[in-house]
Design a protein around this motif. Structure first.
Motif, PDB file in Angstrom:
ATOM      1  N   ASP A 228     -57.288 -32.693  56.746  1.00  0.00           N
ATOM      2  CA  ASP A 228     -57.327 -31.867  57.961  1.00  0.00           C
ATOM      3  C   ASP A 228     -55.961 -31.844  58.660  1.00  0.00           C
ATOM      4  O   ASP A 228     -55.531 -30.803  59.188  1.00  0.00           O
ATOM      5  CB  ASP A 228     -58.395 -32.392  58.925  1.00  0.00           C
ATOM      6  CG  ASP A 228     -59.813 -32.149  58.418  1.00  0.00           C
ATOM      7  OD1 ASP A 228     -59.981 -31.325  57.498  1.00  0.00           O
ATOM      8  OD2 ASP A 228     -60.747 -32.791  58.942  1.00  0.00           O
ATOM      9  N   ARG A 258     -60.003 -25.195  54.150  1.00  0.00           N
ATOM     10  CA  ARG A 258     -60.776 -25.773  55.262  1.00  0.00           C
ATOM     11  C   ARG A 258     -62.270 -25.792  54.918  1.00  0.00           C
ATOM     12  O   ARG A 258     -62.981 -26.762  55.190  1.00  0.00           O
ATOM     13  CB  ARG A 258     -60.548 -24.956  56.539  1.00  0.00           C
ATOM     14  CG  ARG A 258     -59.234 -25.243  57.232  1.00  0.00           C
ATOM     15  CD  ARG A 258     -59.134 -24.422  58.489  1.00  0.00           C
ATOM     16  NE  ARG A 258     -57.900 -24.702  59.242  1.00  0.00           N
ATOM     17  CZ  ARG A 258     -57.254 -23.807  59.939  1.00  0.00           C
ATOM     18  NH1 ARG A 258     -57.715 -22.562  60.012  1.00  0.00           N
ATOM     19  NH2 ARG A 258     -56.161 -24.121  60.584  1.00  0.00           N
ATOM     20  N   GLN A 262     -64.745 -28.984  54.494  1.00  0.00           N
ATOM     21  CA  GLN A 262     -66.014 -29.111  55.226  1.00  0.00           C
ATOM     22  C   GLN A 262     -67.158 -29.444  54.278  1.00  0.00           C
ATOM     23  O   GLN A 262     -68.012 -30.291  54.571  1.00  0.00           O
ATOM     24  CB  GLN A 262     -66.309 -27.814  55.982  1.00  0.00           C
ATOM     25  CG  GLN A 262     -65.397 -27.554  57.165  1.00  0.00           C
ATOM     26  CD  GLN A 262     -65.590 -26.149  57.736  1.00  0.00           C
ATOM     27  OE1 GLN A 262     -66.300 -25.315  57.156  1.00  0.00           O
ATOM     28  NE2 GLN A 262     -64.951 -25.881  58.863  1.00  0.00           N
TER      29      GLN A 262
END
Length: 307
Positions: A228, A258, A262
């Protein structure tokens, strides 16, 4: 051409002709992210495809379980030599010729080969810093190659490298997490930092399991925290570029990375293949292309300085 050079060309040609590349059958369609999509300028797509083909061939050698470490390094050395001889009838020679036609040298494909040589001999990483060192060889040269190609030269692209490095390191990390079980079982490689495994009470052998242990989950989450952070850096890349086309492509890939990160937060890579869906690609593709078109390609760094 001296005797040593002539010998290297002959060796490269011979190994290429005899199938030294040990192809795995994988191609661009097997990657998590688009490789040289139609968003990129048409005149640059052939050299991008050639770069990918070279990297794929080198990766297949380093991942071939039937080759000894010394055999892998010997073949990678031959590929390295081929880059120095653009007149040779090899994959590396072809890439070198195409790069020269665009006014670039072979520094980035040569840098990649150092990562594959390391893969041939090294299967453990003591710390996150060591893992970052690997990513600087295995992933960051790909982004720098694309930046140089679109910005015109290494000198023009240098200010943008920190952001392309962030994106490429993040992509490498999520790929390691996706394949953590397979890499360990088939090649005895573990890219999870040893120090973090010890702190979490986890062992390498836990990767033989059918699902993550609490300790492995903890280590994977720490690697995702770093992912991240890398993606936060990468978020500046589309605006820092002067190429709107590469900005659009970059914005899409940042969004896909991203999303995959996740999914790895909640998914178990030992229990199943954690991957992006067609809907993920659609959403990231549309939103990323629009955002990259209107807000990317400005040639501006985060502090407002022009690149």
């Amino acid at each position: 051409m001296d005797i040593q050079d002539a010998s290297a060309v002959k060796s490269a040609s011979s190994l290429h002709a005899s199938g030294a590349e040990t192809p795995s059958g994988k191609g661009a369609g097997d990657e998590n992210f688009p490789v040289g999509s139609v968003l990129l300028p048409a005149h640059l797509r052939p050299v991008i495809a050639s770069f990918y083909g070279f990297a794929r061939a080198a990766d297949d050698i380093s991942d071939n379980p039937s080759l000894s470490p010394s055999e892998k390094i010997e073949r990678l050395d031959v590929m390295d030599q081929s880059l120095l001889h653009p007149d040779s009838p090899t994959r590396g020679g072809e890439l070198a010729r195409m790069l020269a036609e665009q006014g670039h040298d072979v520094r980035h494909p040569r840098a990649l080969l150092n990562a594959f040589r390391q893969d041939a001999e090294k299967g453990r990483y003591a710390s996150l810093e060591e893992l970052h060192g690997y990513c600087r060889m295995s992933a960051d040269p790909v982004g720098r190659f694309l930046v140089d190609l679109h910005e015109g030269s290494p000198e023009a692209g240098a200010k943008i490298y920190p952001y392309s490095d962030g994106l490429c390191t993040a992509l490498q990390l999520v790929n390691h997490l996706q394949d953590c079980g397979k890499d360990f079982m088939t090649m005895d490689r573990c890219y999870l930092p040893d120090a973090w495994l010890a702190e979490a009470g986890a062992k390498h052998a836990d990767l033989y399991g059918k699902e993550l242990t609490p300790g492995l989950r903890q280590v994977i989450d720490r690697v995702l925290d770093d992912t991240d952070a890398q993606l936060s850096l990468a978020a500046h890349l589309p605006r820092a570029l002067t190429s709107r086309r590469l900005a659009m492509e970059s914005e899409i890939i940042v969004r896909l990375a991203r999303r995959l990160a996740q999914r790895l937060r909640t998914g178990d890579p030992l229990a199943t293949r954690v991957k992006l869906t067609k809907l993920d690609f659609f959403i990231a593709g549309v939103a990323g292309a629009v955002s990259g078109f209107f807000f990317g390609g400005k040639g501006r760094l985060p502090d407002g300085e022009l690149t």
